[in-house]
Design a protein around this motif. Sequence first.
Motif, PDB file in Angstrom:
ATOM      1  N   MET A 217       0.799  -1.342   0.187  1.00 24.35           N
ATOM      2  CA  MET A 217      -0.007   0.107  -0.104  1.00 24.35           C
ATOM      3  C   MET A 217       0.847   1.070  -0.046  1.00 24.35           C
ATOM      4  O   MET A 217       1.759   1.373   0.797  1.00 24.35           O
ATOM      5  N   LYS A 218       0.661   2.230  -0.854  1.00 25.27           N
ATOM      6  CA  LYS A 218       1.102   3.372  -0.755  1.00 25.27           C
ATOM      7  C   LYS A 218      -0.159   4.836  -0.657  1.00 25.27           C
ATOM      8  O   LYS A 218      -1.015   4.303  -0.929  1.00 25.27           O
ATOM      9  N   TYR A 219       0.360   5.694  -0.002  1.00 27.15           N
ATOM     10  CA  TYR A 219      -0.569   6.756   0.002  1.00 27.15           C
ATOM     11  C   TYR A 219       0.335   8.303   0.096  1.00 27.15           C
ATOM     12  O   TYR A 219       1.401   8.179   0.371  1.00 27.15           O
ATOM     13  N   LEU A 220      -0.478   9.148  -0.053  1.00 31.13           N
ATOM     14  CA  LEU A 220       0.001  10.480  -0.367  1.00 31.13           C
ATOM     15  C   LEU A 220      -0.906  11.478   0.587  1.00 31.13           C
ATOM     16  O   LEU A 220      -2.207  11.303   0.365  1.00 31.13           O
ATOM     17  N   LYS A 221      -0.343  12.369   1.335  1.00 29.39           N
ATOM     18  CA  LYS A 221      -1.198  13.301   2.251  1.00 29.39           C
ATOM     19  C   LYS A 221      -1.251  14.773   1.350  1.00 29.39           C
ATOM     20  O   LYS A 221      -0.334  15.323   0.795  1.00 29.39           O
ATOM     21  N   ILE A 222      -2.458  15.006   1.213  1.00 16.99           N
ATOM     22  CA  ILE A 222      -2.407  16.233   0.379  1.00 16.99           C
ATOM     23  C   ILE A 222      -3.433  17.168   1.063  1.00 16.99           C
ATOM     24  O   ILE A 222      -4.443  17.207   1.170  1.00 16.99           O
ATOM     25  N   PRO A 223      -2.838  18.313   1.693  1.00 14.59           N
ATOM     26  CA  PRO A 223      -3.503  19.449   2.577  1.00 14.59           C
ATOM     27  C   PRO A 223      -4.271  20.143   1.586  1.00 14.59           C
ATOM     28  O   PRO A 223      -3.800  20.533   0.512  1.00 14.59           O
ATOM     29  N   VAL A 224      -5.417  20.229   1.898  1.00 15.50           N
ATOM     30  CA  VAL A 224      -6.521  21.138   1.014  1.00 15.50           C
ATOM     31  C   VAL A 224      -6.940  22.014   2.150  1.00 15.50           C
ATOM     32  O   VAL A 224      -7.293  21.846   3.169  1.00 15.50           O
ATOM     33  N   THR A 225      -7.584  23.053   1.322  1.00 17.52           N
ATOM     34  CA  THR A 225      -8.626  23.941   1.853  1.00 17.52           C
ATOM     35  C   THR A 225      -7.835  24.862   2.747  1.00 17.52           C
ATOM     36  O   THR A 225      -6.815  24.618   3.269  1.00 17.52           O
ATOM     37  N   PRO A 226      -8.496  26.086   3.298  1.00 18.32           N
ATOM     38  CA  PRO A 226      -7.766  26.978   4.372  1.00 18.32           C
ATOM     39  C   PRO A 226      -7.632  26.324   5.621  1.00 18.32           C
ATOM     40  O   PRO A 226      -6.597  26.625   6.342  1.00 18.32           O
ATOM     41  N   PHE A 227      -8.254  25.138   5.915  1.00 16.40           N
ATOM     42  CA  PHE A 227      -8.007  24.527   7.200  1.00 16.40           C
ATOM     43  C   PHE A 227      -6.925  23.467   7.240  1.00 16.40           C
ATOM     44  O   PHE A 227      -6.667  22.785   7.900  1.00 16.40           O
ATOM     45  N   GLN A 228      -6.154  23.391   5.810  1.00 14.82           N
ATOM     46  CA  GLN A 228      -5.018  22.520   5.767  1.00 14.82           C
ATOM     47  C   GLN A 228      -5.241  20.971   6.169  1.00 14.82           C
ATOM     48  O   GLN A 228      -4.738  20.483   6.902  1.00 14.82           O
ATOM     49  N   GLN A 229      -6.562  20.584   5.613  1.00 11.51           N
ATOM     50  CA  GLN A 229      -7.083  19.039   6.084  1.00 11.51           C
ATOM     51  C   GLN A 229      -6.351  18.217   5.162  1.00 11.51           C
ATOM     52  O   GLN A 229      -6.225  18.453   3.916  1.00 11.51           O
ATOM     53  N   ASN A 230      -5.955  17.375   5.648  1.00 16.34           N
ATOM     54  CA  ASN A 230      -5.234  16.214   5.082  1.00 16.34           C
ATOM     55  C   ASN A 230      -6.041  15.269   4.145  1.00 16.34           C
ATOM     56  O   ASN A 230      -6.690  14.403   4.800  1.00 16.34           O
TER      57      ASN A 230
ATOM     58  N   SER B 258      -6.075  12.038   1.867  1.00 16.79           N
ATOM     59  CA  SER B 258      -4.994  10.956   1.784  1.00 16.79           C
ATOM     60  C   SER B 258      -5.552  10.266   0.443  1.00 16.79           C
ATOM     61  O   SER B 258      -6.776   9.774   0.097  1.00 16.79           O
ATOM     62  N   LEU B 259      -4.617  10.197  -0.420  1.00 16.73           N
ATOM     63  CA  LEU B 259      -4.666   9.367  -1.878  1.00 16.73           C
ATOM     64  C   LEU B 259      -3.997   7.928  -1.354  1.00 16.73           C
ATOM     65  O   LEU B 259      -2.912   8.077  -1.085  1.00 16.73           O
ATOM     66  N   ILE B 260      -4.976   6.862  -1.324  1.00 19.98           N
ATOM     67  CA  ILE B 260      -4.074   5.637  -0.917  1.00 19.98           C
ATOM     68  C   ILE B 260      -4.414   4.975  -2.157  1.00 19.98           C
ATOM     69  O   ILE B 260      -5.421   4.775  -3.078  1.00 19.98           O
ATOM     70  N   TRP B 261      -3.345   4.095  -2.759  1.00 17.88           N
ATOM     71  CA  TRP B 261      -3.580   3.119  -3.822  1.00 17.88           C
ATOM     72  C   TRP B 261      -2.688   1.742  -3.452  1.00 17.88           C
ATOM     73  O   TRP B 261      -1.755   1.627  -2.527  1.00 17.88           O
ATOM     74  N   CYS B 262      -3.350   0.951  -4.013  1.00 16.99           N
ATOM     75  CA  CYS B 262      -2.789  -0.721  -3.888  1.00 16.99           C
ATOM     76  C   CYS B 262      -1.696  -0.740  -5.209  1.00 16.99           C
ATOM     77  O   CYS B 262      -1.761  -0.343  -6.302  1.00 16.99           O
ATOM     78  N   GLU B 263      -0.469  -0.991  -4.701  1.00 20.78           N
ATOM     79  CA  GLU B 263       0.845  -0.962  -5.694  1.00 20.78           C
ATOM     80  C   GLU B 263       0.618  -2.269  -6.596  1.00 20.78           C
ATOM     81  O   GLU B 263       1.160  -2.016  -7.833  1.00 20.78           O
ATOM     82  N   ALA B 264      -0.192  -3.317  -6.297  1.00 24.73           N
ATOM     83  CA  ALA B 264      -0.243  -4.338  -7.247  1.00 24.73           C
ATOM     84  C   ALA B 264      -1.309  -4.069  -8.383  1.00 24.73           C
ATOM     85  O   ALA B 264      -1.324  -4.594  -9.457  1.00 24.73           O
TER      86      ALA B 264
END
Length: 209
Positions: A1-14, A16-22
């Motif tokens: 599993m891999k994931y990427l945290k992407i802060p969004v909105t003025p509230f800097q909300q995380n 998460s883009l999660i994906w299966c490498e397989a």
Amino acid sequence: MKYLKIPVTPFQQNCSLIWCEATQECVLVDPGGDVPKLIAAIEKEGVKPIAVWLTHGHLDHVGGTMPIAEHYQIPVIGPHEADAYWLDGLPIQSRQFGFPPHEAFRPTQWLKQGDTLTVGKESFAVLHTPGHTPGHVVLFNQQAAIVFVGDVLFEGSVGRTDFPGGNHQQLMNSIKQRLWTLGDQVTVVPGHGPNTTIGAERRTNPFVH
């Protein structure tokens, strides 16, 4: 599993883009807004969205849900049905917090304690964790030892309980009964701020009593 945290909105909300490498299938957890930024991240990684997963109904966590779901023609899954009033109240939330106008919506599927979600070959246990909101859920991948906790727990802090439907004792129960039992080594990915671990928070978080 891999994931990427992407802060969004003025509230800097995380978000998460999660994906299966397989399989390269992916989900977005709590796409709060800044939709072009999220689509760009998906395209950069070359992954295939299959769903949006929501931990709770607050606007900074769900604001980009419908544009993302419509763009990729994918279902919206979660939160627990007890947060329906938050999703129904999105037009009011957007005015109160100075966000662009937002329509109310309902997910394709509500979640409940004991449900399992999958993306590709990765599996996530759904834990109902009320307190910050009545319908809050967290998503635990046991194999990867990682839990996506929304606004239940943060590094050195916990979720607010002063919003309508919040309950401080429920939040404490959710943290101690649902999160502490996952194991000290488990990585915590919160809805705001840096990652932490269950062990670090169990030992040092001053707000859990």
